[in-house]
Design an enzyme around this catalytic site. Sequence first.
Site, short mmCIF file in Angstrom:
data_model
loop_
_atom_site.label_atom_id
_atom_site.label_comp_id
_atom_site.label_asym_id
_atom_site.label_seq_id
_atom_site.Cartn_x
_atom_site.Cartn_y
_atom_site.Cartn_z
NE ARG A 146 2.50 3.19 -10.89
CZ ARG A 146 2.54 3.54 -9.59
NH1 ARG A 146 3.62 3.33 -8.87
NH2 ARG A 146 1.47 4.06 -9.01
CG HIS B 47 4.34 -1.14 -5.62
ND1 HIS B 47 3.57 -0.78 -6.68
CD2 HIS B 47 4.61 0.01 -4.96
CE1 HIS B 47 3.38 0.52 -6.69
NE2 HIS B 47 3.99 1.03 -5.63
CD GLN C 185 3.49 -3.39 -8.98
OE1 GLN C 185 4.57 -2.84 -8.93
NE2 GLN C 185 2.52 -3.03 -8.20
CG ASN D 116 1.90 7.17 -1.41
OD1 ASN D 116 2.15 8.11 -2.16
ND2 ASN D 116 1.33 6.07 -1.83
#
Length: 394
Positions: free
Chosen positions: A287, A335, A316, A149
């Site tokens: 992050r 995210h 998260q 990704n």
Amino acid sequence: MLSSIVKKGLLSNNLLARIPRYASTSGQQTVLVVLYEGGEAGKRNKNILGCVENALGLPKWIKENNLENRLKLVVTSDKQGENSVVEKTLPEASVVISQPFWPCYLDKTRIDKAKNLKLAITAGVGSDHVNLEAACKRGITVAEISGSNVVSVAEHVVMQMLALVRNFIPAYKQVINGEWDIAQIADKAYDLENKHIGTVAAGRIGLRVLQRLKPFNVHLHYYDKFRLDKSIEKDLNVKYHPNVESLVKECDIVTINCPLHPETEHMFNKKMISLMKKGSYLVNTARGKIIDRDALVDAIKSNHLEGYAGDVWYPQPASKDHPWRSMPRHAMTPHYSGTTLDAQARYAAGVKEILENWLNGRPQRDEYLIVDKGRVVSNAYTEGDATKGHSENK
Ligand code: NAI
């Protein structure tokens, strides 16, 4: 055979973990798959592979390959609290598959509980939600779908830079609110052209960010533990900095693209942020924990930083009252930068490849491995624990 040698004290468990074990698995193995809820979109769109409803396409893959007797899937989003499906399934799980977007934090307590765990797969990129130190000690393989990704994230970084520098969010809000106050927006709107832009880390994502920024006619900078090839530096006309401090002092926009590990945890603390140019911007899709949460809020509120964007939080999902949600001049998203539909197809295929290799005792691709045979084998990480501080299993 090996376990009887261990029992006789001829070989320590630690040494056992270091012996290559590519024997194929036998019996039925429990695979715990922790994903986000898809809701209405997940039911309607089968290409949202990363949600519970579509389970990375694994149920179909298991059926098509007659693997029902070998793999038992437990698919859930329920990861918080003592009675969660994650906590209940961990003792029997041989494999845990999780995603950075909805991470199943595998801290030491959970790894101790997961007595059968042999393989932790990140369906995406970034394995900081696993305590790598504990995984090394237990001989658990940690693998991710490197590269799957990285284009998706690089595009998101450039989009968020533009959103900040061109003051897009307040302008968009005016449209929604029926307003038309050009001066109010222009007050903080600039071009990217001629600005100094630097990336902390120039790995797969950082390099792609630099490549995408080059046509904007900007001044490019980077810092990384490893230097890019001279030919790449020349082609991008990018300046190398020997440390982060040197980079942030020169840049109008800084983007963070390194993994989270003990060396990078809170790298952007009060001191580092104070070294950034007054009025500069920070974009972080790496992050959340690389930044000291409250130091960032202070820097925005005091106008030292002009704006902040990114899509990563810690832990998260972010709590409703996370201060980054309400601080001024941000362009944050949940995210999702690395989970476009294009990216999902790539990392779902990578998960199946890793599972298939594991089942058949075949080696994994080198670039997918973070921890293998008792040590950290990816040079992007250091051994250690970046899971401290979350509260899922309390
Ligand atoms: P990569 O492994 O290709 O590159 C990482 C780079 O960071 C390497 O060049 C390495 O040398 C450098 N690095 C590591 N520690 C460093 C340190 N202490 N100081 C300076 N440089 C350091 O990884 P990739 O694919 O570029 O991804 C980077 C990170 O981005 C991931 O680990 C993950 O945390 C995050 N990410 C976020 C996504 C999202 O959806 N927001 C999706 C994919 C990755």
